[in-house]
Design a protein around this motif. Structure first.
Motif, PDB file in Angstrom:
ATOM      1  N   GLU A 144     -14.158  -1.939   6.184  1.00 44.15           N
ATOM      2  CA  GLU A 144     -14.406  -2.032   4.603  1.00 44.15           C
ATOM      3  C   GLU A 144     -13.083  -2.342   4.048  1.00 44.15           C
ATOM      4  OE1 GLU A 144     -17.078   0.714   3.227  1.00 44.15           O
ATOM      5  OE2 GLU A 144     -18.705   0.382   4.734  1.00 44.15           O
ATOM      6  N   ALA A 145     -13.277  -3.205   2.974  1.00 47.28           N
ATOM      7  CA  ALA A 145     -12.005  -3.415   2.242  1.00 47.28           C
ATOM      8  C   ALA A 145     -11.963  -2.126   1.190  1.00 47.28           C
ATOM      9  CB  ALA A 145     -12.317  -4.335   1.297  1.00 47.28           C
ATOM     10  N   PHE A 146     -10.387  -1.565   1.025  1.00 48.28           N
ATOM     11  CA  PHE A 146     -10.206  -0.552   0.118  1.00 48.28           C
ATOM     12  C   PHE A 146     -10.245  -1.083  -1.254  1.00 48.28           C
ATOM     13  CE2 PHE A 146      -6.775   2.070   2.706  1.00 48.28           C
ATOM     14  CZ  PHE A 146      -7.716   2.241   3.754  1.00 48.28           C
ATOM     15  N   GLU A 147     -10.386  -0.194  -2.094  1.00 54.53           N
ATOM     16  CA  GLU A 147     -10.676  -0.551  -3.555  1.00 54.53           C
ATOM     17  C   GLU A 147      -9.512  -0.993  -4.146  1.00 54.53           C
ATOM     18  OE1 GLU A 147     -11.586   2.996  -5.683  1.00 54.53           O
ATOM     19  OE2 GLU A 147     -13.745   3.473  -4.759  1.00 54.53           O
ATOM     20  N   LYS A 148      -8.206  -0.515  -3.627  1.00 50.84           N
ATOM     21  CA  LYS A 148      -7.053  -1.316  -4.026  1.00 50.84           C
ATOM     22  C   LYS A 148      -6.834  -2.543  -3.611  1.00 50.84           C
ATOM     23  CE  LYS A 148      -2.053  -0.401  -4.421  1.00 50.84           C
ATOM     24  NZ  LYS A 148      -1.015   0.404  -3.933  1.00 50.84           N
ATOM     25  N   TYR A 150       0.850  -1.227  -0.090  1.00 51.64           N
ATOM     26  CA  TYR A 150       0.176  -0.022   0.103  1.00 51.64           C
ATOM     27  C   TYR A 150       0.872   1.428  -0.116  1.00 51.64           C
ATOM     28  CZ  TYR A 150      -4.639  -2.153   0.530  1.00 51.64           C
ATOM     29  OH  TYR A 150      -5.725  -2.825   0.364  1.00 51.64           O
ATOM     30  N   TRP A 155      -9.210  -8.745   1.858  1.00 46.26           N
ATOM     31  CA  TRP A 155      -8.145  -8.887   0.777  1.00 46.26           C
ATOM     32  C   TRP A 155      -7.364 -10.272   0.979  1.00 46.26           C
ATOM     33  CZ3 TRP A 155      -9.723  -7.197  -3.661  1.00 46.26           C
ATOM     34  CH2 TRP A 155     -10.449  -6.040  -3.761  1.00 46.26           C
ATOM     35  N   GLU A 177      -4.431   5.506   7.310  1.00 48.99           N
ATOM     36  CA  GLU A 177      -4.364   5.171   6.058  1.00 48.99           C
ATOM     37  C   GLU A 177      -4.785   3.941   5.638  1.00 48.99           C
ATOM     38  OE1 GLU A 177      -1.110   7.034   3.903  1.00 48.99           O
ATOM     39  OE2 GLU A 177      -1.646   9.115   4.670  1.00 48.99           O
ATOM     40  N   LEU A 178      -5.047   2.993   6.656  1.00 46.92           N
ATOM     41  CA  LEU A 178      -5.188   1.780   6.224  1.00 46.92           C
ATOM     42  C   LEU A 178      -6.374   1.351   6.804  1.00 46.92           C
ATOM     43  CD1 LEU A 178      -1.697   0.511   7.527  1.00 46.92           C
ATOM     44  CD2 LEU A 178      -2.393   0.608   5.016  1.00 46.92           C
ATOM     45  N   GLY A 179      -6.739  -0.066   6.555  1.00 44.89           N
ATOM     46  CA  GLY A 179      -8.042  -0.590   6.991  1.00 44.89           C
ATOM     47  C   GLY A 179      -8.565  -1.626   5.964  1.00 44.89           C
ATOM     48  N   GLY A 180      -9.261  -2.617   6.475  1.00 40.23           N
ATOM     49  CA  GLY A 180      -9.865  -3.601   5.575  1.00 40.23           C
ATOM     50  C   GLY A 180      -8.816  -4.629   5.091  1.00 40.23           C
ATOM     51  N   ILE A 181      -7.909  -4.873   5.500  1.00 39.33           N
ATOM     52  CA  ILE A 181      -6.920  -5.757   4.903  1.00 39.33           C
ATOM     53  C   ILE A 181      -7.380  -7.189   4.855  1.00 39.33           C
ATOM     54  CG2 ILE A 181      -4.696  -6.830   5.184  1.00 39.33           C
ATOM     55  CD1 ILE A 181      -3.535  -3.989   5.760  1.00 39.33           C
TER      56      ILE A 181
END
Length: 476
Positions: free
Chosen positions: A423-427, A342, A356, A349-353
């Motif tokens: 929630e999962a990031f878009e990336k 990332y 994925w 700036e993180l979250g939802g890892i």
């Protein structure tokens, strides 16, 4: 054979530099793996090993090394973590790799020498030799985007070098009393309380900065944050253990009366680090800084165990040194993977890892619960033994020291919530590869194996700790 470990690291440093940048990391890994194999052969003899050669006639300085249970455990930490640390960097592009890995191996050799030296001046030389490579690694391969990199690394070097001069002064005084720098002769020298007091303080300034113990910790967090990840792993996983080891090997046995009279002050400072590190960790947004303060909290408890002067406190401190070394390397490796995926390690700036990468999340959870001392992990064994030792000194030390478990669980779970859940990031976040899984399995395997069966290390360690405790009680 006892010198093989040091020589392999130094020889590896030379050859790593000579093979060039393309092969440097592979050669460095090969030498660290070979050194670990060589160390395993050193474990076979049950008896202690001592060698001594004349080196300098005046003052009398011996080229003397000692391999007992304590140094065996510290060498296990060093030689066991070294190839893992190199493995974490093999997939990372490093500028001027030949110089980088040469400095890493040179540093490992110096730290191994520190754990083996049985002559005070020889020990001091290895102690100082380990400082130069990590300073260079941090200065030239650290976060060059940070405006204060040079200032931070110079502060780190200045603090640790200047504080070591107090230790050197203590050794010079001891030499004038004993006529020798040999560890056994320093143990036998007769010191009155006033002399022990100043010797204890001289050692304390050097070791308190290296560990670090508050208020001598101000260099730590920034250095850990700005150093390259391999440098941070070397600092947190192995180098800070030099100070803790030295408390047990040199400081308390030589000045036990002073250690006993000053115990309350030192234990209060050590345990205060548990609370301070935990509280400050909660406020951090950078994951490397967060782990730096978490480490400060954990080593505060280890220092308390070492300074307790009890068999259980000292044994627990050594066990926890090894456990902390493995778990902190694993956590920093997890942070490295997050940064590679990332391009950030800011918690905000993180979250939802988890959405994925379920495998990475599972491995991260194991490291996290090991860090807070979950039963069945190696950290639990060390922490419990330390707290038991502290309880024999004063139950309140054990109670406040035990806050490390409560605070640790809170700030680790809070960090996990923000980084891994939600929630999962878009990336997308690619799950761990087979290579990354192997690195994690090596670390987690050691934490679980020794958590379930710590007897092997305890049996190796017990005679050495018994000798040190007997020395403490004898001189008292």
């Amino acid at each position: 054979m006892i010198l093989t470990i040091i020589l392999l690291y130094f020889l590896g440093a030379i050859l790593t530099y000579l093979v060039g940048n393309k092969m440097a990391s592979k050669v460095a890994f090969g030498f660290t793996a070979l050194t670990f194999v060589a160390f395993m052969f050193l474990l076979a003899p049950a008896n202690d090993v001592f060698i001594s050669y004349d080196w300098i006639a005046r003052p009398t300085i011996k080229f003397a090394f000692q391999l007992d249970g304590l140094s065996k455990v510290m060498l296990f930490l060093t030689t066991g973590l070294a190839p893992i640390i190199i493995l974490t960097s093999l997939k990372t592009e490093i500028a001027n790799a030949k110089a980088f890995y040469a400095f890493v191996l040179f540093m490992l050799g110096a730290m191994a020498g520190t754990f083996l030296a049985a002559d005070g001046l020889l020990y001091y030389i290895f102690w100082e030799l380990s400082l130069l490579p990590i300073f260079v690694i941090g200065l030239f391969w650290g976060n060059n985007k940070a405006n204060d990199l040079k200032k931070v690394m110079l502060k780190f070097f200045s603090y640790t070098f200047a504080s070591s001069l107090f230790m050197l002064a203590s050794f010079i005084f001891l030499y004038n009393k004993a006529g020798s720098f040999l560890l056994s002769d320093l143990y036998a020298v007769s010191l009155n309380y006033s002399e022990q007091f100043w010797i204890f303080l001289g050692f304390f300034f050097a070791f308190a900065v290296k560990i670090p113990i508050i208020p001598f910790h101000t260099w730590q967090a920034k250095t850990y944050t700005l150093a390259p990840m391999v440098g941070t792993m070397l600092l947190s996983g192995i180098m800070l253990k030099m100070g803790l080891y030295s408390v047990i090997r040199w400081q308390i046995p030589i000045a036990p009366q002073a250690a006993e009279s000053l115990a309350d002050w030192v234990l209060i400072l050590s345990i205060a680090g548990v609370v301070y590190g935990s509280v400050v960790a909660l406020k951090q947004d950078n994951l490397k800084t967060f782990l730096a303060y978490s480490s400060l909290a954990h080593v505060g408890l280890i220092a308390a165990g070492a300074y307790s002067g009890t068999f259980d406190g000292i044994s627990g401190a050594v066990l926890q040194m090894v456990a902390h070394g493995f778990v902190i390397i694993g956590l920093f490796y997890a942070v490295q993977i997050i940064e590679q995926r990332y391009k950030t390690i800011l918690i905000s700036e993180l979250g939802g890892i988890r959405n994925w990468a379920p495998k990475f999340t599972s491995l991260f959870i194991i490291l996290m619960v090991a860090s807070v001392g979950l039963p069945g992990t190696f950290n639990f064994v060390g922490e419990f033994t330390i707290l038991y030792g502290l309880a024999t000194v004063n139950i309140w030390y054990a109670i406040f020291g035990g806050l490390s478990i409560i605070f640790g669980a809170y700030y680790m779970l809070k960090m996990f919530q923000y980084v891994m859940l939600g929630e999962a990031f878009e990336k997308p976040f690619a799950d761990v590869s087979a290579y990354e899984t192997i690195v994690f399995v090596l670390i987690i395997g050691a934490l679980i194996y020794f958590g379930l069966y710590p007897k092997y290390i305890s049996d190796v360690l017990e005679p050495a700790v018994t000798t040190i405790v007997n020395q403490i009680n004898l001189v008292k």
